[in-house]
Scaffold this motif. Structure first.
Motif, PDB file in Angstrom:
ATOM      1  N   PHE A 143       0.907  -1.236   0.049  1.00  0.00           N
ATOM      2  CA  PHE A 143      -0.076  -0.071   0.137  1.00  0.00           C
ATOM      3  C   PHE A 143       0.806   1.125   0.154  1.00  0.00           C
ATOM      4  O   PHE A 143       2.213   1.178   0.334  1.00  0.00           O
ATOM      5  CB  PHE A 143      -1.000   0.020   1.282  1.00  0.00           C
ATOM      6  N   VAL A 144       0.062   2.381  -0.300  1.00  0.00           N
ATOM      7  CA  VAL A 144       0.757   3.729  -0.283  1.00  0.00           C
ATOM      8  C   VAL A 144       0.245   4.450   0.898  1.00  0.00           C
ATOM      9  O   VAL A 144      -1.050   4.410   1.146  1.00  0.00           O
ATOM     10  CB  VAL A 144       0.541   4.603  -1.365  1.00  0.00           C
ATOM     11  N   PRO A 145       1.173   5.140   2.013  1.00  0.00           N
ATOM     12  CA  PRO A 145       0.669   5.580   3.002  1.00  0.00           C
ATOM     13  C   PRO A 145       0.107   6.931   2.966  1.00  0.00           C
ATOM     14  O   PRO A 145       0.328   7.545   2.046  1.00  0.00           O
ATOM     15  CB  PRO A 145       2.105   5.608   3.786  1.00  0.00           C
ATOM     16  N   ARG A 146      -1.327   7.023   3.801  1.00  0.00           N
ATOM     17  CA  ARG A 146      -1.972   8.204   3.504  1.00  0.00           C
ATOM     18  C   ARG A 146      -1.304   9.099   4.374  1.00  0.00           C
ATOM     19  O   ARG A 146      -1.656   8.787   5.579  1.00  0.00           O
ATOM     20  CB  ARG A 146      -3.531   7.891   3.867  1.00  0.00           C
ATOM     21  N   VAL A 147      -0.749  10.173   4.314  1.00  0.00           N
ATOM     22  CA  VAL A 147      -0.008  11.110   5.008  1.00  0.00           C
ATOM     23  C   VAL A 147      -1.027  12.202   5.373  1.00  0.00           C
ATOM     24  O   VAL A 147      -1.714  12.745   4.869  1.00  0.00           O
ATOM     25  CB  VAL A 147       1.076  11.722   4.181  1.00  0.00           C
ATOM     26  N   GLY A 148      -1.002  12.333   6.723  1.00  0.00           N
ATOM     27  CA  GLY A 148      -1.822  13.172   7.372  1.00  0.00           C
ATOM     28  C   GLY A 148      -1.109  14.299   7.968  1.00  0.00           C
ATOM     29  O   GLY A 148      -1.622  15.505   8.071  1.00  0.00           O
ATOM     30  N   PHE A 149       0.068  13.927   8.508  1.00  0.00           N
ATOM     31  CA  PHE A 149       0.960  15.194   9.209  1.00  0.00           C
ATOM     32  C   PHE A 149       2.273  14.750   8.856  1.00  0.00           C
ATOM     33  O   PHE A 149       2.729  13.571   8.625  1.00  0.00           O
ATOM     34  CB  PHE A 149       0.909  15.214  10.609  1.00  0.00           C
ATOM     35  N   GLU A 150       3.190  15.989   8.679  1.00  0.00           N
ATOM     36  CA  GLU A 150       4.566  15.907   8.277  1.00  0.00           C
ATOM     37  C   GLU A 150       5.467  16.781   9.463  1.00  0.00           C
ATOM     38  O   GLU A 150       4.698  18.076   9.785  1.00  0.00           O
ATOM     39  CB  GLU A 150       4.857  16.380   7.039  1.00  0.00           C
ATOM     40  N   GLY A 151       6.294  16.245   9.711  1.00  0.00           N
ATOM     41  CA  GLY A 151       7.259  16.949  10.685  1.00  0.00           C
ATOM     42  C   GLY A 151       8.745  17.079  10.161  1.00  0.00           C
ATOM     43  O   GLY A 151       9.028  16.316   9.198  1.00  0.00           O
ATOM     44  N   GLU A 152       9.591  17.670  10.967  1.00  0.00           N
ATOM     45  CA  GLU A 152      11.016  17.754  10.776  1.00  0.00           C
ATOM     46  C   GLU A 152      12.128  17.006  11.688  1.00  0.00           C
ATOM     47  O   GLU A 152      13.107  17.062  11.659  1.00  0.00           O
ATOM     48  CB  GLU A 152      11.728  19.314  10.562  1.00  0.00           C
ATOM     49  N   GLU A 153      11.317  16.382  13.061  1.00  0.00           N
ATOM     50  CA  GLU A 153      12.051  15.615  13.954  1.00  0.00           C
ATOM     51  C   GLU A 153      11.348  14.575  14.385  1.00  0.00           C
ATOM     52  O   GLU A 153      10.070  14.363  14.360  1.00  0.00           O
ATOM     53  CB  GLU A 153      12.389  16.763  15.071  1.00  0.00           C
ATOM     54  N   VAL A 154      11.991  13.594  14.710  1.00  0.00           N
ATOM     55  CA  VAL A 154      11.244  12.168  15.220  1.00  0.00           C
ATOM     56  C   VAL A 154      10.584  12.332  16.261  1.00  0.00           C
ATOM     57  O   VAL A 154       9.176  11.611  16.289  1.00  0.00           O
ATOM     58  CB  VAL A 154      12.277  10.931  15.249  1.00  0.00           C
ATOM     59  N   GLU A 155      11.038  13.080  17.422  1.00  0.00           N
ATOM     60  CA  GLU A 155      10.090  13.084  18.569  1.00  0.00           C
ATOM     61  C   GLU A 155       9.019  14.060  18.444  1.00  0.00           C
ATOM     62  O   GLU A 155       8.055  13.816  19.193  1.00  0.00           O
ATOM     63  CB  GLU A 155      11.197  13.611  19.810  1.00  0.00           C
ATOM     64  N   THR A 156       8.992  14.964  17.640  1.00  0.00           N
ATOM     65  CA  THR A 156       7.750  15.599  17.055  1.00  0.00           C
ATOM     66  C   THR A 156       6.837  14.601  16.588  1.00  0.00           C
ATOM     67  O   THR A 156       5.571  14.730  16.922  1.00  0.00           O
ATOM     68  CB  THR A 156       8.026  16.494  16.148  1.00  0.00           C
TER      69      THR A 156
END
Length: 312
Positions: free
Chosen positions: A216-229
């Motif tokens: 499958f292709v992931p459905r992206v809801g949110f994007e960030g710049e750090e793993v802990e975020t």
């Protein structure tokens, strides 16, 4: 070339790399009019327009891009010359410019630095943190000698050596329907909203590849710049994400919301390579060369942290 000439070129370099005039002036402790005069001086000497204004920002013209490459090479050679002199005067007091992924700063980098400083206490480190694109750019530009990153950059100019295989787990919200599980097939969350790093980060590419392998292709809801975020967004119930195991000492729960459960993925090889990279045909100064050998020896000989596996 006198000191003022070098300062002017460094100001040009900062603006050419995307810093604003305001940021560059503040960082260099000069006024904005003085910075503008310095940039004008360079354009007069070059005999061409090197920048064009786009909104409030300055962007390189095609001529400026060519000139910036030569400025980078000149300043890199000058800085390396200074370091070479210092290394000859005192080889054990050299500078090691090192860049690494944000996530490695909590468990892998500190013991590597402390182990090296135990042997060479006068060595200094200049540390930079980036996503993968920033790490490769710093290495190619000569801003750092070594980078700790995930995956082979795939650039013929860069030598990369795998150090560790770091497991990735599926983080789900604490009240998620799957939160009570320990193991999961990635295909089971094909319809879930994913929380991912922005494009250009290696973990984003790894996640998308693993999802494709799972069908499958992931459905992206949110994007960030750090793993802990991302981990915080998952804990808040905003989606699921493939993440390294958390370092609880640096990521405590809020007290009212437990940390997102992290489930072992069984249907795809859910992990990422952690490796050390350097420029293949660039001779490293003694301090950086010594630290490279220290890293390669240390990771083979000792556990690197609770989230990491040893080199296969």
């Amino acid at each position: 070339m006198n000191r003022m000439d070098l300062q002017v070129l460094r100001l040009f370099q900062a603006v050419a790399r995307g810093a604003t005039v305001t940021e560059t002036a503040a960082q260099a402790n000069v006024t904005q009019p003085a910075l503008s005069r310095a940039l004008d001086k360079i354009e007069r000497e070059a005999g061409a327009e090197l920048f064009q204004r786009v909104g409030r920002a300055l962007r390189l013209t095609p001529v400026g891009t060519v000139f910036a490459g030569h400025v980078d090479a000149l300043l890199e050679d000058y800085d390396r010359g200074l370091r070479a002199v210092q290394d000859m005067i005192d080889p054990e007091a050299g500078l090691v410019p090192l860049a690494f992924l944000h996530t490695l700063g909590t468990w892998l980098v500190p013991p590597l630095l402390s182990g090296f400083r135990d042997r060479f206490p006068k060595t200094r480190f200049e540390l930079h943190q980036h996503g993968e694109e920033g790490l490769v750019r710093e290495l190619l530009d000569g801003g750092v000698d070594l980078v700790l990153t995930s995956g082979d950059p795939g650039n013929p100019a860069i030598r990369w050596k795998r150090l560790l295989v770091e497991p990735l787990r599926l983080a789900v919200p604490p009240r998620h329907r799957l939160a009570g599980r320990r193991r999961i097939r990635l295909a089971e969350v094909a319809d879930e909203t994913f929380v991912l790093l922005r494009p250009g980060y290696g973990l984003r590419d790894t996640t998308e590849r693993l999802c494709r392998e799972a069908g499958f292709v992931p459905r992206v809801g949110f994007e960030g710049e750090e793993v802990e975020t991302l981990r915080g967004l998952v804990t808040a119930g905003l989606g699921v994400s493939l993440l390294p195991l958390p370092q609880t000492a640096t990521f405590p729960s809020s007290g009212t919301e437990p940390l997102a459960p992290h489930l072992t993925v069984t249907d795809v090889q859910s992990s990422r390579d952690i490796g050390l990279a350097w420029i293949a045909d660039r001779a490293l100064p003694p301090a950086s060369a010594g630290f490279r050998e220290h890293v390669l020896r240390s990771v083979d000989g000792a556990p690197a942290g609770p989230a990491a596996g040893r080199r296969p």
